[in-house]
Design a protein around this motif. Structure first.
Motif, PDB file in Angstrom:
ATOM      1  N   GLY A  88       0.823  -1.201   0.000  1.00 40.96           N
ATOM      2  CA  GLY A  88       0.000   0.000   0.000  1.00 40.96           C
ATOM      3  C   GLY A  88       0.856   1.249   0.000  1.00 40.96           C
ATOM      4  O   GLY A  88       2.093   1.190  -0.022  1.00 40.96           O
TER       5      GLY A  88
ATOM      6  N   THR B 112       4.312   1.871  -2.050  1.00 47.26           N
ATOM      7  CA  THR B 112       4.300   2.492  -3.369  1.00 47.26           C
ATOM      8  C   THR B 112       5.217   3.702  -3.452  1.00 47.26           C
ATOM      9  O   THR B 112       5.349   4.470  -2.499  1.00 47.26           O
ATOM     10  CB  THR B 112       2.878   2.924  -3.754  1.00 47.26           C
ATOM     11  OG1 THR B 112       2.405   3.873  -2.794  1.00 47.26           O
ATOM     12  CG2 THR B 112       1.940   1.741  -3.803  1.00 47.26           C
TER      13      THR B 112
ATOM     14  N   PRO C  60       2.343  -2.775  -9.337  1.00 41.91           N
ATOM     15  CA  PRO C  60       1.340  -3.267  -8.382  1.00 41.91           C
ATOM     16  C   PRO C  60       1.702  -4.578  -7.694  1.00 41.91           C
ATOM     17  O   PRO C  60       0.927  -5.052  -6.855  1.00 41.91           O
ATOM     18  CB  PRO C  60       0.092  -3.461  -9.260  1.00 41.91           C
ATOM     19  CG  PRO C  60       0.351  -2.718 -10.518  1.00 41.91           C
ATOM     20  CD  PRO C  60       1.830  -2.761 -10.710  1.00 41.91           C
TER      21      PRO C  60
ATOM     22  N   VAL D 177      -5.152  -8.198   2.401  1.00 37.43           N
ATOM     23  CA  VAL D 177      -5.666  -7.111   1.572  1.00 37.43           C
ATOM     24  C   VAL D 177      -6.920  -6.539   2.231  1.00 37.43           C
ATOM     25  O   VAL D 177      -7.497  -7.143   3.126  1.00 37.43           O
ATOM     26  CB  VAL D 177      -6.011  -7.596   0.145  1.00 37.43           C
ATOM     27  CG1 VAL D 177      -4.781  -8.161  -0.556  1.00 37.43           C
ATOM     28  CG2 VAL D 177      -7.134  -8.635   0.192  1.00 37.43           C
ATOM     29  N   SER D 178      -7.327  -5.365   1.768  1.00 33.21           N
ATOM     30  CA  SER D 178      -8.596  -4.787   2.195  1.00 33.21           C
ATOM     31  C   SER D 178      -9.682  -5.149   1.190  1.00 33.21           C
ATOM     32  O   SER D 178      -9.394  -5.694   0.115  1.00 33.21           O
ATOM     33  CB  SER D 178      -8.475  -3.270   2.309  1.00 33.21           C
ATOM     34  OG  SER D 178      -8.286  -2.695   1.026  1.00 33.21           O
TER      35      SER D 178
ATOM     36  N   GLU E 168     -11.227  -3.347  -0.861  1.00 35.30           N
ATOM     37  CA  GLU E 168     -11.104  -2.680  -2.152  1.00 35.30           C
ATOM     38  C   GLU E 168      -9.871  -3.117  -2.941  1.00 35.30           C
ATOM     39  O   GLU E 168      -9.695  -2.695  -4.085  1.00 35.30           O
ATOM     40  CB  GLU E 168     -11.088  -1.157  -1.959  1.00 35.30           C
ATOM     41  CG  GLU E 168      -9.927  -0.632  -1.146  1.00 35.30           C
ATOM     42  CD  GLU E 168      -9.990   0.862  -0.944  1.00 35.30           C
ATOM     43  OE1 GLU E 168     -11.004   1.475  -1.340  1.00 35.30           O
ATOM     44  OE2 GLU E 168      -9.040   1.429  -0.381  1.00 35.30           O
ATOM     45  N   THR E 169      -9.011  -3.951  -2.354  1.00 33.00           N
ATOM     46  CA  THR E 169      -7.815  -4.389  -3.082  1.00 33.00           C
ATOM     47  C   THR E 169      -7.774  -5.906  -3.285  1.00 33.00           C
ATOM     48  O   THR E 169      -6.718  -6.469  -3.549  1.00 33.00           O
ATOM     49  CB  THR E 169      -6.539  -3.931  -2.343  1.00 33.00           C
ATOM     50  OG1 THR E 169      -6.546  -4.466  -1.005  1.00 33.00           O
ATOM     51  CG2 THR E 169      -6.450  -2.417  -2.283  1.00 33.00           C
TER      52      THR E 169
ATOM     53  N   LYS F 189      -8.954  -7.573  -5.790  1.00 32.22           N
ATOM     54  CA  LYS F 189      -8.562  -7.863  -7.178  1.00 32.22           C
ATOM     55  C   LYS F 189      -7.054  -7.781  -7.350  1.00 32.22           C
ATOM     56  O   LYS F 189      -6.476  -8.515  -8.166  1.00 32.22           O
ATOM     57  CB  LYS F 189      -9.265  -6.909  -8.135  1.00 32.22           C
ATOM     58  CG  LYS F 189     -10.763  -7.167  -8.256  1.00 32.22           C
ATOM     59  CD  LYS F 189     -11.398  -6.250  -9.295  1.00 32.22           C
ATOM     60  CE  LYS F 189     -12.875  -6.567  -9.452  1.00 32.22           C
ATOM     61  NZ  LYS F 189     -13.533  -5.687 -10.454  1.00 32.22           N
ATOM     62  N   GLY F 190      -6.424  -6.912  -6.596  1.00 31.17           N
ATOM     63  CA  GLY F 190      -4.963  -6.836  -6.644  1.00 31.17           C
ATOM     64  C   GLY F 190      -4.325  -8.112  -6.135  1.00 31.17           C
ATOM     65  O   GLY F 190      -3.329  -8.593  -6.699  1.00 31.17           O
TER      66      GLY F 190
END
Length: 600
Positions: A102, A131, A175, A190-191, A193-194, A196-197
């Motif tokens: 993140g 990041t 990513p 992961v959260s 919202e992530t 898919k990451g």
């Protein structure tokens, strides 16, 4: 009030964690540690505690301890009755190495849940990708994101503070980062919202012949940001809320008199600077508009016209006025010529600005200048305030307002300092990306902050004159926010003594010494007394100096349990405080007016 404290949460406290935090929050100044006592499940408790902490004590740095630290001493402990034993639950996890990733800018409670979950799932090591570079430019207000080195340092400090797990942090520019490289990683946290990451990482690992990772998903913590339309706790909200706040200490005033207070206001083209300038004027500030002054210099200043003619040619002077359009076309694409022009414009402009500052009777004078940093004036104002919008928005505004092509607008922007360069030198930053009312609220925040910080008592004392006294009243166990006092004491410019007995309390070297007074570590002086006859202090200037001490004092709400003692969790909201003695009315001597030194 305590600078930091420990709250032990057991089976009795956890169901009423909300009311407990609400009771304790006013009694702690900086950091509240929480130790979860079995049989309460720490994995279940984490999101609940951090969510309530965000709602009820957002001003505190709340940290849930994930392991026992037997040698650590806390200034104060709140616990259920007499129970303080920490029965550390043995980890039952199949994962030796866990990863996550993140931005981790301005660590908030949502980050703490994510990090803590990864720590609890790891037997040996947590690997974190952070990041950097262009990856951050997709974030809202990315210009305010801290450098990756600072973010790594903050993460490591937090992890090492709450656990003993091995923690490795790696800057990433894609990513995936270490998640598709390290073969020993077994789980990724992961959260919502992530997710898919995480799935994309598994695809990459499979392509590389690595095992797929178990994906542990945590829920986002609820939050609310009407401006950004956010419904979760986020760093974007924290960055937005930081607009209008002081990012670093004001410049050293030197021997300049305390009035007027000088603000430099700058910003790129189409950044909203004009609106902020007008709003500051409406709030009683004296605004010096350098763009208006430049027009006057170009229009009728004989010495200036002569200098332009000598440098760039007499053909640029028409009827005693500089042909700005022709001059602009000449220097716009030539950096050397532009710098040569600035060397003529800035000294002429500085002279006029200096005269206007001298003539001003306002408490605050704002120098509105787009090129204030390039001119070097940012070093001579008390604070530099910068307003900005993202580059794409600035281009859109210029095209719409000035009827430029996109290429022309971008060329204008590229000829100036970029947002990051201005922000790096600024004390306060605004963003005019939203409604005028939001921009104005940022500016009001900065003005109010400045008003509070200058709500001070000034002492001017000559070594040959009678010492000037300032008396501040403290309740027992009161907290004095006293960075200025500490600095002055260390320089031997200030003596602090008990007003009743005359006993000195501060020596050179910043040591509070008296059998009845103690000092704890931290940026504030924490004064604790077991004697009820020591209730006020005198501050005495001891050299030819101007000392500024903040008037604001925070009164103690809990005179019991200092020096690491424990106390049962309070059951009432009314705190017991000692009655303050009558306030002294010693009036400080008026300062002698000195000739100010302004930007040249």
């Amino acid at each position: 009030m305590f600078r930091e404290a420990l709250l032990i949460v057991g089976i009795k406290t956890f169901p009423r964690i909300s009311s407990t935090l609400e009771l304790i929050a006013p009694r702690v100044q900086n950091r509240l540690y929480i130790r979860v006592q079995p049989p309460v499940d720490i994995s279940t408790a984490l999101p609940v505690i951090y969510l309530h902490a965000s709602k009820l004590c957002s001003n505190l740095d709340v940290r849930v301890l994930l392991e026992d630290f037997p040698t650590r001493v806390f200034e104060h402990t709140y616990c259920e009755e007499d129970t303080q034993v920490f029965n550390e639950a043995k980890k039952t996890t199949p994962y030796d190495m866990v990863c996550l990733g993140g931005t981790f800018d301005m660590i908030h409670n949502g980050h703490k849940v994510l990090l803590s979950t990864a720590i609890l799932k790891a037997n040996q090591e947590v690997v974190c990708g952070i990041t950097a570079g262009d990856m951050n430019k997709r974030k809202i207000l990315w210009e305010l994101i801290k450098p990756v080195e600072e973010r790594i340092q903050s993460l490591e400090e937090f992890v090492n503070d709450v656990s003993k797990v091995k923690f490795s942090s790696v800057p990433i520019t894609d990513p995936f980062g270490p998640a598709i490289v390290y073969p020993d990683i077994k789980c990724i946290v992961v959260s919502e919202e992530t997710v898919k990451g995480g799935e994309a990482i598994n695809i990459k690992r499979k392509e590389r012949g690595l095992n797929e990772l178990d994906i542990a998903v945590i829920n986002l913590l609820e939050g609310s940001d009407e401006v950004l339309k956010e419904v979760k706790i986020s760093s974007s909200t924290q960055r937005r809320e930081s607009l209008g706040t002081l990012r670093k200490p004001p410049n050293d005033r030197g021997n300049r008199s305390k009035k007027p207070y000088l603000i430099g206001l700058t910003g790129g083209i189409a950044s909203g600077k004009t609106h902020i300038s007008q709003f500051l004027r409406s709030q009683g500030c004296d605004v010096i508009d350098c763009d208006v002054l430049v027009h006057k210099v170009y229009s009728g200043n004989t010495e200036f016209c002569d200098n332009i003619a000598a440098a760039f040619g007499k053909h640029l002077i028409l009827d005693g006025v500089v042909d700005r359009k022709a001059l602009g076309a000449l220097v716009f694409q030539n950096e050397d010529k532009r710098q040569q022009l600035n060397g003529i414009v800035w000294p002429a402009l500085s002279k006029i600005v200096h005269q206007k500052i001298e003539a001003s009777t306002a408490d605050i004078v704002v120098i509105d200048a787009a090129l204030i940093i390039e001119a070097g004036w940012d070093k001579f104002v008390d604070q530099l305030w910068t307003t900005f919008v993202p580059k794409e928005e600035a281009i859109r505004r210029v095209v719409e307002r000035d009827r430029f092509s996109v290429e022309e607008a971008e060329a204008r922007l590229n000829s100036q300092l970029n947002n990051s360069e201005r922000i790096a030198k600024s004390h306060v930053v605004f963003c005019s990306l939203w409604a005028y009312e939001e921009t104005e609220s940022q500016v009001l925040k900065a003005l109010n902050m400045m008003a509070n910080s200058t709500n001070t008592i000034d002492v001017d004392a000559n070594i040959d004159d009678e010492f000037e006294e300032i008396t501040m009243i403290l309740e027992l166990n009161g907290v004095l926010d006293a960075d200025a006092v500490r600095t002055a004491a260390m320089r031997n410019e200030l003596a602090i003594r008990n007003a009743n007995s005359g006993e000195p309390l501060v020596q050179l070297g910043n040591s509070l010494y008296s059998g009845k007074w103690t000092q704890t570590l931290g940026s504030d002086l924490i004064l604790a007394s077991s004697s009820h006859d020591m209730t006020q202090l005198e501050f005495v200037a001891t050299s030819d100096t101007r000392l500024t001490c903040d008037k604001a004092l925070l009164n103690s709400q809990n005179p019991q349990g200092a020096n690491g003692q424990s106390q049962e969790i309070p059951k009432e909201t009314k705190s017991q405080t000692n009655k303050s003695p009558p306030k002294r009315t010693t009036k400080p001597k008026k300062s002698q007016t000195t000739e100010p030194t302004h930007a040249q």
